[in-house]
Design a protein around this motif. Sequence first.
Motif, PDB file in Angstrom:
ATOM      1  N   VAL A   1       0.993  -1.045  -0.049  1.00 17.76           N
ATOM      2  CA  VAL A   1       0.005   0.052   0.025  1.00 17.76           C
ATOM      3  C   VAL A   1       1.112   1.336  -0.083  1.00 17.76           C
ATOM      4  O   VAL A   1       2.082   1.140   0.404  1.00 17.76           O
ATOM      5  N   ASN A   2       0.202   2.368  -0.333  1.00 15.36           N
ATOM      6  CA  ASN A   2       1.143   3.715  -0.230  1.00 15.36           C
ATOM      7  C   ASN A   2       1.462   4.155   1.095  1.00 15.36           C
ATOM      8  O   ASN A   2       0.591   3.869   1.985  1.00 15.36           O
ATOM      9  N   SER A   3       2.727   4.593   1.163  1.00 12.80           N
ATOM     10  CA  SER A   3       2.834   4.919   2.490  1.00 12.80           C
ATOM     11  C   SER A   3       1.920   6.125   3.144  1.00 12.80           C
ATOM     12  O   SER A   3       2.077   6.394   4.462  1.00 12.80           O
ATOM     13  N   ASP A   4       1.338   6.702   2.319  1.00 17.03           N
ATOM     14  CA  ASP A   4       0.615   7.852   2.905  1.00 17.03           C
ATOM     15  C   ASP A   4      -0.577   7.545   3.895  1.00 17.03           C
ATOM     16  O   ASP A   4      -1.149   8.043   4.288  1.00 17.03           O
ATOM     17  N   ARG A   5      -0.730   6.114   3.460  1.00 21.32           N
ATOM     18  CA  ARG A   5      -1.870   5.531   4.448  1.00 21.32           C
ATOM     19  C   ARG A   5      -1.506   4.924   5.881  1.00 21.32           C
ATOM     20  O   ARG A   5      -1.190   3.750   5.885  1.00 21.32           O
ATOM     21  N   LYS A   6      -1.237   6.017   6.467  1.00 23.25           N
ATOM     22  CA  LYS A   6      -0.961   5.837   7.846  1.00 23.25           C
ATOM     23  C   LYS A   6      -1.924   4.833   8.741  1.00 23.25           C
ATOM     24  O   LYS A   6      -1.268   4.324   9.577  1.00 23.25           O
ATOM     25  N   ASP A   7      -3.096   4.988   8.571  1.00 20.87           N
ATOM     26  CA  ASP A   7      -3.772   3.947   8.985  1.00 20.87           C
ATOM     27  C   ASP A   7      -3.842   2.440   8.772  1.00 20.87           C
ATOM     28  O   ASP A   7      -4.329   1.726   9.495  1.00 20.87           O
ATOM     29  N   ILE A   8      -2.855   2.297   7.647  1.00 19.90           N
ATOM     30  CA  ILE A   8      -2.903   1.005   7.213  1.00 19.90           C
ATOM     31  C   ILE A   8      -1.384   0.378   7.648  1.00 19.90           C
ATOM     32  O   ILE A   8      -0.403   0.796   7.168  1.00 19.90           O
ATOM     33  N   ASN A   9      -1.260  -0.412   8.815  1.00 20.36           N
ATOM     34  CA  ASN A   9       0.123  -0.764   8.974  1.00 20.36           C
ATOM     35  C   ASN A   9       0.088  -2.477   9.279  1.00 20.36           C
ATOM     36  O   ASN A   9       1.123  -3.064   9.578  1.00 20.36           O
ATOM     37  N   SER A  10      -0.824  -3.136   8.962  1.00 18.41           N
ATOM     38  CA  SER A  10      -0.869  -4.647   9.107  1.00 18.41           C
ATOM     39  C   SER A  10      -2.057  -5.092   8.187  1.00 18.41           C
ATOM     40  O   SER A  10      -2.730  -4.318   7.548  1.00 18.41           O
ATOM     41  N   VAL A  11      -1.906  -6.416   7.763  1.00 24.45           N
ATOM     42  CA  VAL A  11      -2.971  -7.072   6.835  1.00 24.45           C
ATOM     43  C   VAL A  11      -4.507  -6.940   7.614  1.00 24.45           C
ATOM     44  O   VAL A  11      -5.433  -6.470   6.808  1.00 24.45           O
ATOM     45  N   ASP A  12      -4.518  -6.725   8.957  1.00 26.18           N
ATOM     46  CA  ASP A  12      -6.006  -6.465   9.448  1.00 26.18           C
ATOM     47  C   ASP A  12      -6.231  -5.106   9.252  1.00 26.18           C
ATOM     48  O   ASP A  12      -7.468  -4.949   8.836  1.00 26.18           O
ATOM     49  N   ASP A  13      -5.443  -3.894   9.381  1.00 23.03           N
ATOM     50  CA  ASP A  13      -5.699  -2.811   8.958  1.00 23.03           C
ATOM     51  C   ASP A  13      -6.285  -2.817   7.651  1.00 23.03           C
ATOM     52  O   ASP A  13      -7.270  -1.962   7.179  1.00 23.03           O
ATOM     53  N   PHE A  14      -5.500  -3.387   6.652  1.00 19.13           N
ATOM     54  CA  PHE A  14      -5.954  -3.575   5.257  1.00 19.13           C
ATOM     55  C   PHE A  14      -7.282  -3.931   5.039  1.00 19.13           C
ATOM     56  O   PHE A  14      -8.037  -3.325   4.388  1.00 19.13           O
ATOM     57  N   VAL A  15      -7.412  -5.036   5.708  1.00 23.65           N
ATOM     58  CA  VAL A  15      -8.884  -5.598   5.556  1.00 23.65           C
ATOM     59  C   VAL A  15      -9.938  -4.905   5.795  1.00 23.65           C
ATOM     60  O   VAL A  15     -10.776  -4.583   5.119  1.00 23.65           O
TER      61      VAL A  15
ATOM     62  N   PRO B   1       5.177  -9.700   7.813  1.00 19.57           N
ATOM     63  CA  PRO B   1       5.172 -11.159   7.948  1.00 19.57           C
ATOM     64  C   PRO B   1       4.882 -11.956   6.731  1.00 19.57           C
ATOM     65  O   PRO B   1       4.288 -11.207   5.739  1.00 19.57           O
ATOM     66  N   THR B   2       4.823 -13.052   6.570  1.00 14.74           N
ATOM     67  CA  THR B   2       4.350 -13.763   5.639  1.00 14.74           C
ATOM     68  C   THR B   2       2.982 -14.221   6.000  1.00 14.74           C
ATOM     69  O   THR B   2       2.555 -14.234   7.167  1.00 14.74           O
ATOM     70  N   PHE B   3       2.134 -14.485   4.827  1.00 15.33           N
ATOM     71  CA  PHE B   3       0.755 -14.762   5.053  1.00 15.33           C
ATOM     72  C   PHE B   3       0.613 -16.100   6.008  1.00 15.33           C
ATOM     73  O   PHE B   3      -0.404 -16.196   6.645  1.00 15.33           O
ATOM     74  N   LYS B   4       1.408 -16.933   5.745  1.00 14.62           N
ATOM     75  CA  LYS B   4       1.488 -18.198   6.568  1.00 14.62           C
ATOM     76  C   LYS B   4       1.370 -17.604   8.066  1.00 14.62           C
ATOM     77  O   LYS B   4       0.680 -18.354   8.808  1.00 14.62           O
ATOM     78  N   GLU B   5       2.186 -16.878   8.568  1.00 16.99           N
ATOM     79  CA  GLU B   5       2.373 -16.463  10.139  1.00 16.99           C
ATOM     80  C   GLU B   5       1.167 -15.840  10.482  1.00 16.99           C
ATOM     81  O   GLU B   5       0.853 -16.039  11.547  1.00 16.99           O
ATOM     82  N   ILE B   6       0.420 -15.320   9.478  1.00 18.25           N
ATOM     83  CA  ILE B   6      -0.894 -14.595  10.168  1.00 18.25           C
ATOM     84  C   ILE B   6      -2.196 -15.555   9.613  1.00 18.25           C
ATOM     85  O   ILE B   6      -3.111 -15.032   9.517  1.00 18.25           O
ATOM     86  N   GLY B   7      -1.634 -16.764   9.614  1.00 14.49           N
ATOM     87  CA  GLY B   7      -2.862 -17.969   9.486  1.00 14.49           C
ATOM     88  C   GLY B   7      -3.544 -17.985   8.191  1.00 14.49           C
ATOM     89  O   GLY B   7      -4.674 -18.778   8.045  1.00 14.49           O
ATOM     90  N   LYS B   8      -2.993 -17.579   7.262  1.00 15.92           N
ATOM     91  CA  LYS B   8      -3.281 -18.013   5.832  1.00 15.92           C
ATOM     92  C   LYS B   8      -2.368 -18.801   5.011  1.00 15.92           C
ATOM     93  O   LYS B   8      -1.367 -18.042   4.755  1.00 15.92           O
ATOM     94  N   ASP B   9      -2.557 -20.138   4.990  1.00 16.75           N
ATOM     95  CA  ASP B   9      -1.450 -20.702   4.477  1.00 16.75           C
ATOM     96  C   ASP B   9      -1.515 -20.804   2.792  1.00 16.75           C
ATOM     97  O   ASP B   9      -2.015 -21.514   2.356  1.00 16.75           O
TER      98      ASP B   9
END
Lengths: 330, 514
Positions: free
Chosen positions: A138-152, A245-253
Amino acid sequence: MLQRRGRTLGVSLGMVGATALVAGASSAALAEFKPQKPIEFVVMAGKGGGADKAARLMQSVIAKEKFAPVPVVPVNKPGGSGAEALVYLKGKKGDNHTIMFTLNSFYTTPLRQKGLGVDVTSFTPVMRMAEDTFCLWVNSDRKDINSVDDFVKAAKAKGKKWIMAGTGKASEDNLLTDFLNKAYGLEMKYVPYKGGGKVAKELAGNNADSTVNNPSEQLGFFEAGKTKPLACFTDERIGLFKDAPTFKEIGKDFVYYMQRTVVGAPGMSDDAKAYYKDLFTKVFNSPDWQTYRKKKALQGDALSGEDLMAYWKKERDVHESMLKKMGEIK
Amino acid sequence: MMEIFGLLGQGFTVALQPFNLTLIILGCAVGLFIGAMPGLGSVNGVAILLPLTFLVPPEGAIIFLAAIYYGAMYGGAVSSIMLGIPGASTAVATTFDGRPMAKQGMADKALTTAALASFVGGTISVLLFTFFAPPLAHVALTFGAPEEFALMMLAFATFVGLGGDDLAKTIFSICIGLVLAAVGLDIMSGEPRLIFGNITGFMHGINFLVLAIGIYGIGEMLWTVEENAKAGGKSMLSEATLTWARTKTNIREFLGTWKITTMGSVLGYFVGILPAAGATPGSLMAYGVGKQMSKTPEKFGKGAMEGVAAPEAANNAASTGSMLPMLTLGIPGSPTTAILLGGMVIWGLEPGPALFESHPDFVWGLIASLYAANLFAVILNILFIPAFIWVLKLPFTILAPIILTLCLVGGYAPTKDMHDVWLMLLFGIVGYLMRKLDYPVAPAVLAIVLGPLAEPAMRQSLLISSGDPMIFFTRTYSGPIMVVAIILLFLPALMPLFRRLSGKKASKAEGGAS
């Protein structure tokens, strides 16, 4: 005049090759193969793309280190998502002077365009030079998005207005977007662009909300602090992006790689096969290629012969089931 | 500001090292030759010579390749003017007036104009590059699909809107070009289009050069053969003379086009920095705007000096401009810069916004080398004009086979596929018939160049907006560009209305002033 001479030379060589083949397929006294004319290096993508850059780097390494007695000449055949290149190589059956640099459209294009009659397992495996990786950006301007959870969360809120830019329909990027949509219940809109560099720029210029670029495509913007990776589709974290992280680490194999492989024309003679294996082993081990692999965060060991063929078969099946799930093929 | 001078000075110490200077001169000469050969073009030239550059340090390598790119921009005009065949898409617009000038025995004037306009365009753009690179890189970055489409619309509009030719025939010609441009892979659906079953030769689409060389090269030759037969074998391809007095007049007349040349330079530079646009739309737009600005627009297309100056200034300016997205965004602004980007990978450099800080020697050495390359390219080009003129004096019976060979090589070179050579010969016959029936061929060539840029941009925009066309009008940059494009597009329809309203007398009097 030159052309005519070249052609007669080619014909006579072909005949010599054929006789040699008939004379002693199993004979150990087989004359060692040496290329007699420039090696045609078909690139399954357009000039200036990731595959083209890597192919030209290999060409330079071969010329600089004098690995081959003849020049290696890259020829771009990007037509029809690689269909043109595949059909061309198929038609070069038994040719010992034509090799091709390929990526994952090697699997998807024959699956999607059955009419081409291309069976990738009929090609001669030479060497897998690397596997490229993919990350979610994502673009670095998106200060609100720092993880896949934020992204979702952000993508859910925007629904169908969330733009995911990628490199063409039913491409690697499209497969990954589809995966993300299914895995996280999103409705991101996939917009195809020509080439990964263009895609990376759309994200850096805030004309897209996210991308699934290769690290090499985003590297320039990443280093300038314009874009950031959230997670990668790899087995292990990528050295350059320790925090992602890898997607594996966050529970999506889910891991996905793109092959960067050299493949030969179907029915290449055994001694030519051995020659190219040796040639590209030298390229693989050269400091230039190793530096390139490191800089571009490439993974995947050198793979050749039966191992490479087994890898192709496995990857083809994986892509077939992915395309089926997408509804691109029946 | 002082900082820039410091960096530029540092760049000059790199560029003016004897070794690098030799590379510049060599590169310009090679480029001039490559550019002058139809079909070879800077893309192929740079691609072929790329592996040689590992022999020198990165600064020398980029300086050499950039000089080739630069020299080729000068050389491209040569084949456009002398043979009527644009060697590269960037030189298409130069054919429109350069060729008629050569046919009227003013080849020397056309060549001088092209060389000097290229020099002015190159110099103005390098100055702009030196002082305004970072802020413009930001504009280029924010340029998205809607802006790209608006820009392409503007390029089309400057052309159609100018009228002159029969409007219905112009639109027909554009449509033919657009259909041909649609052949090949559709990136939006991932499906091949118009490939007639599975003819692999159509899968890579129809290269612009196949159409341009067919229509201009082969078509023109058929036309000349016919004229030659009528004239009892005495007709020459073009007449030309060269004297010192004529050259002085040529230079003086060129100075008179300063307004249009400056416009072409600035326009070309700005279009050039936009990713993916490159020098071709820039030179076509400069031609269109040049016609609008000219006091004698009716001369355009029939051998106007301004019609050579505008696109030549623009394509050189744009080639400098296209280095900006290459260095700062890692996005090629033209096919040739795409190869240069590949070179940077080989030399171990990472293009991107940080490059200016991380490798100042490389970036500023390149910028400084452009100043020098410009100077040497114009000198070499002018020195070669007598040789070019001499070639033109050869009898047609000797020139024709040479041109035909060049055409065949030019059709084969970009894709290395015989399919394209046959297609080119077919287009040659089509081009000849179009000329016979008085259809303008330039719009078809314009469409095949711009179509593949415009179509995906339009469809990407509409996909993003869910089909709402307002996306083209509501954004900061695309809105104004689009409005100007639409006004220009409907200008020929509105003009007669305007004339009728203001009365016949007024229109006659205003004829020259507008």
